[in-house]
Design a protein around this motif. Structure first.
Motif, PDB file in Angstrom:
ATOM      1  N   LEU A 152       2.286   1.573  -3.599  1.00 43.82           N
ATOM      2  CA  LEU A 152       1.378   2.219  -4.340  1.00 43.82           C
ATOM      3  C   LEU A 152       0.930   3.593  -4.273  1.00 43.82           C
ATOM      4  O   LEU A 152       0.788   4.337  -5.181  1.00 43.82           O
ATOM      5  N   ALA A 153       0.977   4.229  -2.845  1.00 43.01           N
ATOM      6  CA  ALA A 153       0.760   5.275  -2.872  1.00 43.01           C
ATOM      7  C   ALA A 153       1.842   6.387  -3.008  1.00 43.01           C
ATOM      8  O   ALA A 153       1.377   7.530  -3.746  1.00 43.01           O
ATOM      9  N   GLU A 169       0.599  -1.104  -0.086  1.00 40.19           N
ATOM     10  CA  GLU A 169      -0.040   0.044  -0.003  1.00 40.19           C
ATOM     11  C   GLU A 169       0.790   1.341   0.157  1.00 40.19           C
ATOM     12  O   GLU A 169       0.452   2.197  -0.885  1.00 40.19           O
ATOM     13  N   ALA A 192      -3.556  -4.630  -7.831  1.00 40.40           N
ATOM     14  CA  ALA A 192      -3.771  -3.255  -7.711  1.00 40.40           C
ATOM     15  C   ALA A 192      -3.049  -2.558  -9.236  1.00 40.40           C
ATOM     16  O   ALA A 192      -3.639  -1.666  -9.390  1.00 40.40           O
TER      17      ALA A 192
END
Length: 423
Positions: A85-86, A82, A120
């Motif tokens: 990806l951020a 996460e 994702a």
């Protein structure tokens, strides 16, 4: 500079390794020598080829693995996905058709990280090309369906009849099911490597044809290994074995025994055409501005086969920057082929492209000897296909006799060498 190529019928032609031209031109100096690319090499924010290194853990222990003795960094886990990806959108803005490659070790050892990461990324970038290389040993029905659904290009690392140097065979049932699914879209290949004990492309091709029942089974890789440690050195050929290999390998090219290997066609094209050498990149392309390797903490690495904890042979850290400070990324761990003493004058420059770019010293010389033997076979194959004549001799006085009398037709015989024992 033009290099005279002598044929068995007594004729000769001139070959320019910088332009790929073959003809009756007079020998002379190169008019526009390649640029000397000393580095350090920078990275552009227009990344076309993103390599994500999940970690170096693997469930196999290949005797010649380039990662075998690389120090491991702290493991990345699903918890890193996460945050990665951020931040990704702050430095990564790919065009349709750009590629994301997922790397290990064995990437499926990191399944709990790989699965949410790739899903994702696929949701965010539906038009990108996804690729992965796996030994296939932990594939199952779930992973086969997942690879198919997410549109992956898949390469299965297996050496065919020489697999004992890498590890056991995988469970073939899921591998062959994946092959059945992906082969119609040309999304799968087997990727064998050549070693001193597994050097016949024809025998390797026969193995995979028998395995799949597909006479056109696509084979990637297919080159001689580069050595990174004593295990790699032990799997390289001695001078006498190199002579025997060149004789056998060119015979296989002549009768079509290597036609399943994609490199046969790419090497032929490179030998006799394409861009000038001044535009020729390094073998793996890691010096390109639009190619970058990162881990899930945003560290930029020399390539996918190293970690932030590793040091390059030139003494520099393989951690060459961070995506949070993109403009400071500096790939200073490599030596471009144009900065190598003998690469610019080498007949197989266009095919070899300088072998592994961060090797130095004796390890680089061993890689160079092996790469020359492998690539000169394709150079000869391309010349013979273009002329209908058989090559006898490469008349380049700056080369040692082994690299000139490549098939021993003028009497070259190597001195006896005691090879390292296999490790």
């Amino acid at each position: 500079m033009n290099i005279p190529i002598h044929f068995t019928d007594g004729t000769q032609l001139q070959y320019d390794p910088h332009t790929g031209q073959l003809g009756n031109t007079e020998d002379g100096e190169l008019v526009s020598p390649p640029l000397h690319r000393a580095g350090p090499f920078r990275k552009s924010r227009r990344v076309h080829h993103l390599k994500i290194q999940l970690g170096l853990s693997c469930n196999y222990s290949c005797s010649y693995c380039s990662q075998r003795f690389v120090p491991h960094a702290d493991q990345t886990t699903a918890a890193h996905v996460e945050p990665f990806l951020a931040e990704l959108g702050t430095w990564y803005d790919p065009e349709p058709g750009s590629r994301i490659a997922f790397w290990g070790g064995e990437p499926f050892v990191y399944w709990k990280t790989l699965k949410p990461l790739a899903e994702a990324l696929r949701a965010r970038y539906p038009d990108l090309v996804f690729s992965i290389i796996t030994n296939g040993s932990v594939l199952d029905a779930e992973k086969v369906e997942w690879l198919d659904r997410l549109g992956f290009l898949v390469a299965i690392s297996h050496d065919g009849p020489g697999q004992h140097l890498r590890g056991p065979d995988p469970n073939w049932a899921p591998v062959l099911e994946l092959y059945r699914r992906l082969r119609p879209q040309n999304r799968i290949s087997f990727n064998p490597m050549l070693t001193r004990g597994n050097s016949s492309r024809a025998a390797i091709a026969a193995y995979f044809i028998d395995l799949t029942g597909d006479p056109d089974v696509p084979l990637g890789e297919g080159s001689m290994i580069d050595p990174y440690d004593d295990g790699g050195l032990a799997n390289l050929m001695t001078p006498s074995e190199r002579l025997e290999y060149r004789q056998a390998a060119v015979a296989e090219l002549r009768w079509g025994g290597a036609q399943n290997f994609s490199i046969t066609y790419s090497k032929f094209r490179a030998a006799l055409g394409g861009a000038h050498a001044s535009e020729l990149g390094q073998k793996c392309g890691i010096e390109r501005e639009d190619s970058i390797t990162v881990d899930l903490q945003g560290n930029v690495l020399t390539c996918q086969n190293v970690s932030v904890a590793a040091t390059a042979p030139n003494g520099m850290s393989h951690n060459v920057g961070h995506v949070a400070d993109f403009d400071s990324i500096s790939l200073n761990t490599i030596t471009h082929w144009s900065a190598r003493q003998n690469c610019q004058r080498c007949p197989v420059l266009r095919l070899c492209s300088g072998t592994c770019t961060f090797l130095q010293g004796d390890m680089f010389q061993a890689a160079c000897d092996s790469s020359y033997t492998d690539n000169v076979v394709f150079l000869v194959g391309a010349i013979e296909a273009a002329t209908g004549k058989r090559v006898e001799y490469i008349d380049a006085p700056h080369l040692p006799e082994e690299r000139r009398d490549i098939f021993g037709l003028r009497g070259y015989r190597p001195k006896k060498v005691i090879h390292l024992k296999s490790i």
